[in-house]
Design an enzyme around this catalytic site. Sequence first.
Site, PDB file in Angstrom:
ATOM      1  N   PRO A   1       0.782  -1.239   0.000  1.00  0.00           N
ATOM      2  CA  PRO A   1       0.000   0.000   0.000  1.00  0.00           C
ATOM      3  C   PRO A   1       0.807   1.279   0.000  1.00  0.00           C
ATOM      4  CG  PRO A   1       0.016  -0.964   2.185  1.00  0.00           C
ATOM      5  CD  PRO A   1       0.678  -1.968   1.285  1.00  0.00           C
TER       6      PRO A   1
ATOM      7  N   MET B   1     -10.666   3.925  -5.594  1.00  0.00           N
ATOM      8  CA  MET B   1     -10.729   4.946  -6.649  1.00  0.00           C
ATOM      9  C   MET B   1     -12.120   5.565  -6.756  1.00  0.00           C
ATOM     10  SD  MET B   1      -8.490   2.894  -9.540  1.00  0.00           S
ATOM     11  CE  MET B   1      -9.436   1.376  -9.320  1.00  0.00           C
TER      12      MET B   1
ATOM     13  N   GLY C   1       1.933  -0.525  -7.009  1.00  0.00           N
ATOM     14  CA  GLY C   1       1.359  -0.354  -5.694  1.00  0.00           C
ATOM     15  C   GLY C   1       0.337  -1.450  -5.436  1.00  0.00           C
ATOM     16  N   GLY C   2       0.190  -1.841  -4.187  1.00  0.00           N
ATOM     17  CA  GLY C   2      -0.798  -2.862  -3.835  1.00  0.00           C
ATOM     18  C   GLY C   2      -0.444  -4.219  -4.390  1.00  0.00           C
ATOM     19  N   ASP C   3      -1.434  -4.893  -4.972  1.00  0.00           N
ATOM     20  CA  ASP C   3      -1.255  -6.199  -5.582  1.00  0.00           C
ATOM     21  C   ASP C   3      -1.420  -6.067  -7.090  1.00  0.00           C
ATOM     22  OD1 ASP C   3      -1.240  -9.325  -5.189  1.00  0.00           O
ATOM     23  OD2 ASP C   3      -2.849  -8.888  -6.600  1.00  0.00           O
TER      24      ASP C   3
ATOM     25  N   LYS D   1       0.574   6.895 -13.227  1.00  0.00           N
ATOM     26  CA  LYS D   1      -0.575   7.638 -13.730  1.00  0.00           C
ATOM     27  C   LYS D   1      -1.052   8.570 -12.622  1.00  0.00           C
ATOM     28  CE  LYS D   1      -2.099   3.780 -16.672  1.00  0.00           C
ATOM     29  NZ  LYS D   1      -0.988   2.868 -16.307  1.00  0.00           N
TER      30      LYS D   1
ATOM     31  N   ASP E   1       5.267   2.336 -10.581  1.00  0.00           N
ATOM     32  CA  ASP E   1       4.072   3.164 -10.542  1.00  0.00           C
ATOM     33  C   ASP E   1       4.224   4.321  -9.560  1.00  0.00           C
ATOM     34  OD1 ASP E   1       2.621   1.811 -12.438  1.00  0.00           O
ATOM     35  OD2 ASP E   1       1.458   0.627 -11.007  1.00  0.00           O
TER      36      ASP E   1
ATOM     37  N   THR F   1      -2.571  -5.849  -0.820  1.00  0.00           N
ATOM     38  CA  THR F   1      -3.491  -4.911  -1.446  1.00  0.00           C
ATOM     39  C   THR F   1      -4.026  -3.893  -0.440  1.00  0.00           C
ATOM     40  OG1 THR F   1      -5.645  -4.689  -2.524  1.00  0.00           O
ATOM     41  CG2 THR F   1      -5.328  -6.620  -1.144  1.00  0.00           C
TER      42      THR F   1
END
Length: 257
Positions: free
Chosen positions: A17, A177, A93-95, A62, A40, A123
Site C-alpha cells: 500500500p 478509486m 502499488g498494492g497487488d 498515472k 508506478d 493490497t
Amino acid sequence: MDITLQPGTVTLVGGGPGDPDLITVAGLKAIRQADVVLYDRLAPAEVLDQAPAGAEHVPVGKVPQGSYVPQEEINRLLVAHARRGRRVVRLKGGDCFVFGRGGEEWQACAEAGVPVRVVPGVTSSTSGPALAGIPLTHRHLVQGFTVVSGHVSPNDPRSEVPWRELARSRTTLVILMGVAHLRDIAPELIAGGLAPGTPVGIVSNASLPDQASWTTTLGEAAAAMEARRVRPPSLVIVGELAAIDLDHPERRAPSDH
C-alpha cells in the site's frame, strides 16, 4: 518461493500500500536482482534503492486527471527491455492483480513470447481498513466483503458495477478509486436498500506517514469528503463495521480518529 530472475524475463511485483516495510520479502529479492524497474506512482519508491547499482529506474505512473503513461506504452517497454536480455521488474502499488492491470501486462508479455511471473503484494483494499482499525469481517456481524472500483460514475455507460445489488449483499463494501464519484455512488447504494445512516469509513494515504481515517454516514459521505478536500489515494468502506470501536466493543467508533 524461488526468486531467481533470469535475463529476458519480466517479474510483476506487488509493492504493497505504500509503506516500504510492507513489500514482501520475495518482492524485495526481485528488486535486488533487477536490471530495470518500471514503477508506478503509488509504488514504494524507497525500495528502488535496493536495486543493483546501475539498474535503470523508469517511472510509468498515472496521476489522476494528470499526466500518465498509456498502458500500451508500458506493455511495449516491458517487452522491449526483456528482449534486450534484461531482468525486468514491474513494481506496482498494492497487488498486481487487484485493479493493477497486471493481467493485461502478463498477456502482453505472453503474446510477445516473454516469460513472465508474478510476486503477489499486500493490497490496499484489505490493508488500508486494517491499518485504520476497521475489520472487513467480524464473527456474528459480517460474513464477507466485496471490493469494487469506483473510477467511473454509475451514470457512465462504462460502469459495470451492480451498485444496487451490492447494497443488498449484506457484506462490507470496499470502494477503491471512488473519491471523484461517491456523490453518484451513494444514491445508488441507498436506492438498493442501504440506509442513509449506514456507517462509512474513509482512509486516505493508507500506511504512509500522513495516513488519515475518519467515519461518517452514507448520506453525508460525499459532502464530508468534499469539505475535507479528500484526494486520492483514498478508499471508502461502507457497512456496519466501518463504525466499530475495537477498543470498546460496546460503543461505535468516534467520528474522527
